[in-house]
Design a protein around this motif. Structure first.
Motif, PDB file in Angstrom:
ATOM      1  N   PHE A 213       0.144   4.874  -3.719  1.00  0.00           N
ATOM      2  CA  PHE A 213      -0.144   3.879  -2.624  1.00  0.00           C
ATOM      3  C   PHE A 213       0.907   2.127  -2.449  1.00  0.00           C
ATOM      4  N   ASP A 214       1.103   2.645  -3.701  1.00  0.00           N
ATOM      5  CA  ASP A 214       1.980   1.148  -5.249  1.00  0.00           C
ATOM      6  C   ASP A 214       3.441   1.120  -3.601  1.00  0.00           C
ATOM      7  N   TYR A 215       3.685   2.295  -2.587  1.00  0.00           N
ATOM      8  CA  TYR A 215       5.414   2.308  -2.023  1.00  0.00           C
ATOM      9  C   TYR A 215       4.524   1.673   0.020  1.00  0.00           C
ATOM     10  N   THR A 216       5.087   0.671   0.323  1.00  0.00           N
ATOM     11  CA  THR A 216       5.125   0.374   1.823  1.00  0.00           C
ATOM     12  C   THR A 216       5.120   1.823   1.996  1.00  0.00           C
ATOM     13  N   SER A 217       5.833   2.768   2.620  1.00  0.00           N
ATOM     14  CA  SER A 217       6.382   3.462   2.899  1.00  0.00           C
ATOM     15  C   SER A 217       5.745   4.315   3.063  1.00  0.00           C
ATOM     16  N   VAL A 218       4.650   4.716   2.064  1.00  0.00           N
ATOM     17  CA  VAL A 218       3.842   5.806   2.042  1.00  0.00           C
ATOM     18  C   VAL A 218       2.479   5.258   3.269  1.00  0.00           C
TER      19      VAL A 218
END
Length: 536
Positions: A179-184
């Motif tokens: 969830f740290d990744y905007t794409s995810v």
């Protein structure tokens, strides 16, 4: 953390030439998929959880430089382009393949798309689903389950405020670090909240449930699903063409523009989302130690995954994903907690073997999953205030120096490894604005990094470009290196990719107010003049 990755089961520099049926032994929970390689491998299958990495023509475990000779093209989908379900055997471009590959590929489900220019595209259904939905091992498993996604996420929609909250249940096997990744976050939000996407994603498990075939001790399934309505979408692809029949078999979709039906903003909630503040203990070492992760990881898709630690996030798809109507996602963090971010001492380096299986007690190897696609959505309208001085400078550049601003695109900087430089001090994503400018018949990219949280401002970077496609190929890596260089421009990389004389930096006005991300209006003309000198 995003790390280089290879697959243990296969040799170096193997090219995927066929992707076939899913299969498993009766009573086994793990689904496999037929995958053929060139050179021929002793093992002709992989775990279905590996699907984010599997595309025809892609080279796995790459060591040597590979020159991709496949045809490339772009499809802009209109309401006059129905996706007609066919078998790949109907694609004339497939007939140039060796007989064994032609026969195996011909059994796969595809969509035939007739273009106005008379050419027909044949898109394997699994490849389309891979780029739409199967960007992680978790989503691959969830896609053939009727309940997993609904059990792991609790959705609350506020129609009046045009926003949504997605609560991640405590018992989820979804990797919390992802969830740290905007794409995810964007992909999960889109699958859960967009009715068009949700219907298409759900159709995978519906076909799976009703079409499994049983033969003695084996179960098999030929992947099939209902595509979402894609009018107004764009996709870029590589593949094989047959000029005589004007047909193209799409091997890999490399870029995707989605027209979503989404709330303005989406917040994710989970008890593990916390923001820390520094105190005296944060500079001390915690008792105990942890094993430092290696620079590269090997996926062993035959071992089980352990649930005794957070999953490792691996480098995922190269696909560039853009939501044409963008929306904002964010983690909702608990109140800051003091002292909890103290660092443990590093011990010896950990083993490089990881598993992409569903985590379980007493698993054989550390659990891992993929970081998803590269999110290329344009967020300019959501962060104009952060770049107000920069945009004012661009206006001056156009009015006073005969420059033309062609377009402005703003992206969130990517998360890399353990670095937090991609985040503002407030916890929000740090942005980079890329402006295409035309001056004296030449094209330039002007790059500005978001320093609205008051950190030391980077110089404005100007890059002269001669090939737009070449820029697009390298811009993602440039953004990544800005973060790995501790929020500074990677000069050596720019020299190598574009040439020393093709890029330059222009310092910001030296005023105290500028240090807070603000540029005083009286300093704008001088800034614009210095930029114009580099465009001459």
């Amino acid at each position: 953390m995003v790390l280089p990755v290879s697959v243990k089961a296969f040799d170096a520099d193997v090219k995927i030439v066929h992707i076939g049926k899913l299969f498993r032994a009766k009573g086994n929970a793990r689904w496999l998929i037929n995958v053929w390689m060139n050179p021929i491998q002793s093992r002709k299958y992989a775990a279905f959880s590996l699907i984010p990495l599997l595309a025809r023509g892609r080279v796995l475990n790459q060591v040597k430089r590979n020159i991709d000779k496949r045809l490339t093209g772009t499809l802009k989908i209109t309401d006059q382009m129905p996706f007609v379900e066919v078998k790949l055997s109907e694609c004339p471009a497939l007939h140039w393949q060796p007989e064994s590959i032609k026969n195996a590929e011909g059994q796969q489900w595809a969509f035939k798309v007739a273009q106005p220019n008379g050419w027909n595209l044949f898109i394997p259904q699994l490849e389309l689903a891979r780029v739409l939905f199967l960007s992680s091992s978790y989503l691959a498993r969830a896609a053939i389950s009727t309940t997993q996604l609904l059990n792991d996420f609790d959705i609350h929609i506020d129609s009046r405020q045009n926003r949504a909250t997605i609560r991640v249940v405590k018992t989820t096997n979804f990797p919390i670090r992802a969830f740290d990744y905007t794409s995810v976050r964007a992909m999960i939000a889109w699958v859960l909240l967009d009715p068009n996407a949700r219907r298409s994603f759900t159709s995978i498990s519906q076909h799976f449930k009703t079409e499994i075939e049983t033969d003695n001790n084996w179960e098999t399934w030929l992947f099939r699903f209902q595509p979402p309505t894609m009018v107004g979408w764009t996709l870029r692809f590589s593949g094989l063409a047959d000029k005589a029949s004007k047909s193209i078999m799409v091997n890999e979709i490399t870029s995707l523009g989605i027209l979503p039906q989404m709330p303005h903003s989406v917040a994710f909630e989970h008890g593990a989302f916390r923001e820390y503040k520094k105190d005296d203990t944060s500079e001390q070492k915690m008792k105990g130690s942890y094993r430092q992760r290696p620079d590269e990881h090997q996926i062993d898709d035959e071992v089980t995954a352990s649930d005794d630690a957070e999953a490792i996030i691996l480098q995922g798809s190269d696909l560039k994903l853009r939501f044409i109507k963008p929306f904002i996602t964010a983690k909702t963090t608990d109140k800051k907690q003091a002292g909890s971010n103290a660092k443990a001492e590093e011990s010896e380096e950990a083993n490089d073997i990881v598993s992409i299986d569903e985590p379980e007690p007493c698993g054989d190897a550390p659990a891992a999953d993929f970081s998803g696609h590269q999110d290329e959505s344009d967020l300019t309208k959501y962060c104009e205030s952060r770049f107000s001085g920069f945009f004012h400078m661009l206006d001056t550049l156009e009015k006073e120096y005969a420059c033309t601003v062609v377009n402005k695109i703003t992206h969130a900087l990517p998360k890399t490894a353990r670095s937090k430089k991609h985040l503002l001090k407030t916890g929000g994503e740090r942005m980079v604005c890329c402006v295409t400018v035309r001056s004296n018949s030449k094209r330039y990219k002007i790059l500005e990094i978001d320093t609205s949280d008051g950190i030391q401002m980077l110089s404005t970077r100007i890059v002269r470009i001669t090939n737009e496609h070449y820029w697009e190929e390298h811009y993602g890596e440039l953004k990544r290196r800005v973060i790995t260089s501790s929020l500074s421009w990677p000069i050596s990389y720019l020299d190598d990719m574009f040439g020393e004389s093709f890029h330059a930096g222009v310092p910001h006005p030296s005023r105290k107010e500028s240090g807070k991300g603000n540029i005083p209006s009286e300093a704008i003309p001088g800034w614009a003049y210095r930029i114009s000198e580099k465009l001459a």
